[in-house]
Design an enzyme around this catalytic site. Structure first.
Site, PDB file in Angstrom:
ATOM      1  N   SER A   5      42.134  56.079  20.343  1.00 12.00           N
ATOM      2  CA  SER A   5      42.945  55.149  21.144  1.00 12.00           C
ATOM      3  C   SER A   5      44.318  55.016  20.515  1.00 12.00           C
ATOM      4  O   SER A   5      44.504  55.346  19.343  1.00 12.00           O
ATOM      5  CB  SER A   5      42.301  53.766  21.170  1.00 12.00           C
ATOM      6  OG  SER A   5      42.548  53.094  19.939  1.00 12.00           O
ATOM      7  N   ASP A   6      45.291  54.520  21.264  1.00 11.31           N
ATOM      8  CA  ASP A   6      46.533  54.109  20.629  1.00 11.31           C
ATOM      9  C   ASP A   6      46.262  52.790  19.901  1.00 11.31           C
ATOM     10  O   ASP A   6      45.188  52.176  20.038  1.00 11.31           O
ATOM     11  CB  ASP A   6      47.677  53.994  21.652  1.00 11.31           C
ATOM     12  CG  ASP A   6      49.037  54.132  20.973  1.00 11.31           C
ATOM     13  OD1 ASP A   6      49.110  53.963  19.741  1.00 11.31           O
ATOM     14  OD2 ASP A   6      50.037  54.419  21.663  1.00 11.31           O
ATOM     15  N   TYR A   7      47.252  52.366  19.138  1.00  7.64           N
ATOM     16  CA  TYR A   7      47.124  51.240  18.216  1.00  7.64           C
ATOM     17  C   TYR A   7      46.688  49.949  18.940  1.00  7.64           C
ATOM     18  O   TYR A   7      47.458  49.375  19.715  1.00  7.64           O
ATOM     19  CB  TYR A   7      48.476  51.028  17.558  1.00  7.64           C
ATOM     20  CG  TYR A   7      48.517  50.113  16.374  1.00  7.64           C
ATOM     21  CD1 TYR A   7      48.783  50.604  15.103  1.00  7.64           C
ATOM     22  CD2 TYR A   7      48.331  48.749  16.514  1.00  7.64           C
ATOM     23  CE1 TYR A   7      48.848  49.758  14.010  1.00  7.64           C
ATOM     24  CE2 TYR A   7      48.386  47.896  15.429  1.00  7.64           C
ATOM     25  CZ  TYR A   7      48.647  48.411  14.176  1.00  7.64           C
ATOM     26  OH  TYR A   7      48.717  47.576  13.097  1.00  7.64           O
TER      27      TYR A   7
END
Ligand code: BGC
Length: 708
Positions: free
Chosen positions: A262-264
């Site tokens: 996932s992104d942050y």
């Protein structure tokens, strides 16, 4: 390890240990933190649990990472090594032009070299994976992250995406000197509504498939073993919980079998998005959607195990995801050799001569000459005034240069003085004009105005609602222009700015983008004529912000306006501005002058399995040798769905000596003409096509052929 051994390892692991492999922590959990791009962490971690987590974000440096890896090897119950991942986007220590600048080189082979050099430094510093390439197509200069991509064109973006992956990964991600690529942000993050970062994406499926996805797919096909899911929504579902996107499109259609991260904090953000009820729901949805690693949220960490105990389906999915993470570790060779890099390698590569030379060369190839009324190249005997804060600023490397050291960056003022010590140069490094500056400018032959935006004004979360050159720099320009009209506007920017005033008044405009650590030396070489500009516009420059989003390959309308000279009522145009760009895609000047012969086709019909060849002769009519970007555009004249008014389908950048000609040919085959038709089949439709070959997207005089 063999596949069997990996499966045996998986079988030995507890449910909790498997989930821990599917989590990424930043360095803050290990007493250090280089980078936080989202919320910090307010979640609880069990004693020593950080040493059981699968991967670490944003830490680098051989000695530091060795110490961390030793900790993992000792404390992880099965002695499973960690993967160290970081945003090494356009250089690790030696910084190269930002991706948009690389886009302006229109030279994917150069980008491959830059990625290779980046990998050498990053791998020396102990890293295994970089969060790059960013494949997001961007057609809206308001979006702060357009600097991180290579521009507005799907075909060109795809070529850069694959070149970047090949460059990083070299002859194998398990080898010292190479790093693995993580393709991001899947998908269509660049289409954020109104250019506002993190906002939703509203695209029709055909545009998504034809324009936005090809670059990710090219990077996946080039062998990237990781993909990052984006913050935005697609079809009103956040990408990180979007099953259709990750399972159907990415895994099934594109054949991706690697790790999705996932992104942050993006998994927990699906709760804020109102797309998940709570963190437990977010965790289950993300897992079902095919997301293997939860970066910087506690959804997987704290909310998966309890649910999985009750669900065979979730346990099965956890096994699959954990196995993918273990497989990645294996592909990276970490079970045999958990530690990358060394002190010696760091010393050998950081800022080495070869990388310095590459940084200078890349800046020369990227810088784009937008206007030149005979001012450039400047004679070395001229008296030159250099004005503007950017002249002595080190904020010209671009964002995502997190490991760079500012004191290594060569400013424009330093570059001009060290590269051209004989030339008389007076530097006024302020954005406010004062008497001293103005009298200095008056007494000089040429003024170089260093203007645009400092690099911290572009990048993640740096969207703006007005892309006009800032008022301070307009005022600075006008003040010096008032005393000396020989002004070169030297632009530093991470986006195509709206600069109609500069376009009118400057004698010359050179866009340096953000040229990187040593790039200003290359910029000076262009200004003084020791190199000949060959960069081109990778993202259309608008006249006004209101024209955005814009791209050359726009769709036809039922009420088109050709060659706008003023408002046409009841037609598709604005009352106050033309439809075309100030500087269109593919445009850029040189100190040479290139002319094109008419396009010749080897046949006027193309059979489905055949090819036709389009040929032109390009002549350098100037007095200097130079490179010309020869661009092939094709238009599908009629289709079962609306087709773009033209699309880039090929390019080459020959070096042509003054007075000489070269013949350039492009093969055209049926697969280059495919798109998603009215039934969503990816096919080419028989009928009429037009072909142009020229030096910009506005090239005229196309010729026709038929696909039968
Ligand atoms: C960015 C990503 C980046 C990640 C890790 C996020 O905020 O959107 O591009 O890779 O942080 O640093």
């Amino acid at each position: 390890m063999t596949d069997v051994q990996l499966k045996e390892l998986l079988a030995e692991m507890s449910l909790g240990e498997k989930i821990e492999q599917m989590i990424q922590f930043h360095g803050g959990f290990y007493g250090d933190v280089k980078l936080i791009t989202g919320p910090g962490h307010d979640y609880s971690v069990k004693p020593d649990q950080q040493w059981r987590i699968g991967t670490v974000l944003g830490e680098a440096g051989y000695e530091h990472l060795k110490k961390l890896q030793d900790g993992f090897m000792e404390k992880q119950p099965h002695h499973i090594p960690s993967i160290f991942m970081a945003d090494v986007i356009h250089g690790y220590k030696t910084i190269y032009p930002v991706p948009l600048g690389q886009g302006a080189s229109f030279d994917p082979e150069l980008t491959k070299e830059l990625a290779g050099a980046t990998a050498k430094e990053a791998s020396a510093a102990g890293l295994h994976v970089t969060f790059s390439p960013m494949c997001d197509l961007s057609r809206d200069a308001r979006w702060g992250r357009c600097m991180e991509g290579t521009g507005e064109d799907p075909w060109l973006n795809a070529r850069f995406a694959e070149a970047t992956v090949l460059g990083y990964q070299g002859d194998g991600i398990e080898k010292q000197g190479n790093i693995a690529a993580c393709v991001k942000h899947f998908a269509a993050y660049g289409a954020a509504t109104a250019g506002k970062d993190y906002s939703g994406v509203e695209l029709c499926e055909r545009t998504l498939l034809d324009d936005y996805l090809p670059s990710y797919e090219a990077a996946v096909k080039a062998g990237a073993p990781l993909v990052m899911s984006a913050f935005n929504t697609i079809n009103r579902i956040p990408c990180s919980t979007n099953k259709w996107l990750m399972r159907k499109i990415l895994r099934e259609k594109m054949g991706f079998d690697g790790v999705v991260i996932s992104d942050y904090g993006a998994v927990q953000e699906t709760v804020v998005h109102s797309a998940s009820y709570d963190k437990a729901d977010a965790a289950a949805k993300a897992l079902r959607a095919g997301l293997d690693i939860d970066m910087m949220s506690d959804c997987y960490l704290s909310y998966l195990e309890e649910q999985a105990k009750e669900s065979e389906e979730l346990r099965q999915l956890i096994d699959e995801s954990c196995l993918r993470v273990l497989e990645l570790k294996n592909k990276l060779g970490l079970f045999d050799n958990p530690i990358r890099g060394s002190k010696e390698l760091e010393e050998a590569y950081f800022y080495c001569d070869a990388h310095k030379e590459l940084s200078v060369r890349a800046a020369r190839e990227s810088a784009t000459l937008l206007k030149n009324d005979g001012l450039l190249p400047i004679s070395k005997n001229s008296k030159i005034a250099v004005v503007g804060k950017l002249a002595t600023s080190t904020n010209i490397v671009g964002s995502w240069a997190i490991f760079a050291e500012a004191d290594k960056t060569v400013t424009f003022a330093d570059a001009i003085k060290s590269r051209y010590p004989e030339t008389e140069v007076f530097v006024y490094p302020y954005d406010e004009a004062d008497e001293k500056m103005l009298s200095g400018c008056k007494a000089c032959d040429v003024v170089i105005a260093c203007i645009g935006e400092e690099d911290f004004k572009t990048g993640e979360s740096k969207s703006i609602s007005d892309v006009t050159l800032c008022p301070e720099h307009q005022a600075l320009f006008n003040a010096v222009y008032g005393v000396n009209q020989n002004v070169l506007s030297l632009l530093y920017a991470g986006r195509p700015l709206a600069i109609p005033m500069l376009a009118e008044k400057s004698k010359a405009i050179l866009d340096a983008w953000y040229p990187g650590t040593f790039g200003n030396i290359g910029i000076c070489e262009l200004i003084f004529g020791d190199a000949n500009p060959c960069g081109r516009v990778p993202m259309s420059f608008p006249h006004t912000t209101g024209q955005l989003p814009m791209h050359y390959s726009a769709f036809t309308t039922g009420r088109p306006v050709e060659n706008w000279t003023g408002y046409v009522p009841f037609a598709s145009n604005y009352m106050d501005v033309t439809n075309v760009a100030l500087y269109p895609f593919g445009f850029g000047l040189s100190y040479s002058e290139f002319t094109y012969s008419p396009v010749e086709l080897s046949a006027d019909t193309l059979q489905k399995d055949g090819k036709i060849t389009a040929t032109v002769t390009v002549t350098n009519k100037g007095t200097r040798d130079g490179k010309e970007l020869v661009q092939l555009y094709i238009r599908d004249v009629k289709g079962s769905v609306i087709r773009p008014c033209r699309e880039l389908k090929g390019l080459t950048k020959p070096f042509i000596k003054a007075g000489e000609s070269v013949t350039v040919s492009f093969d055209i085959t049926e697969d280059m003409l495919r798109f998603h038709n009215e039934d969503m089949e990816f096919v080419a439709e028989p009928g009429e096509f037009m072909v142009w070959i020229g030096g910009s997207s506005l090239t005229q005089n196309g010729v026709n052929f038929r696909l039968i």
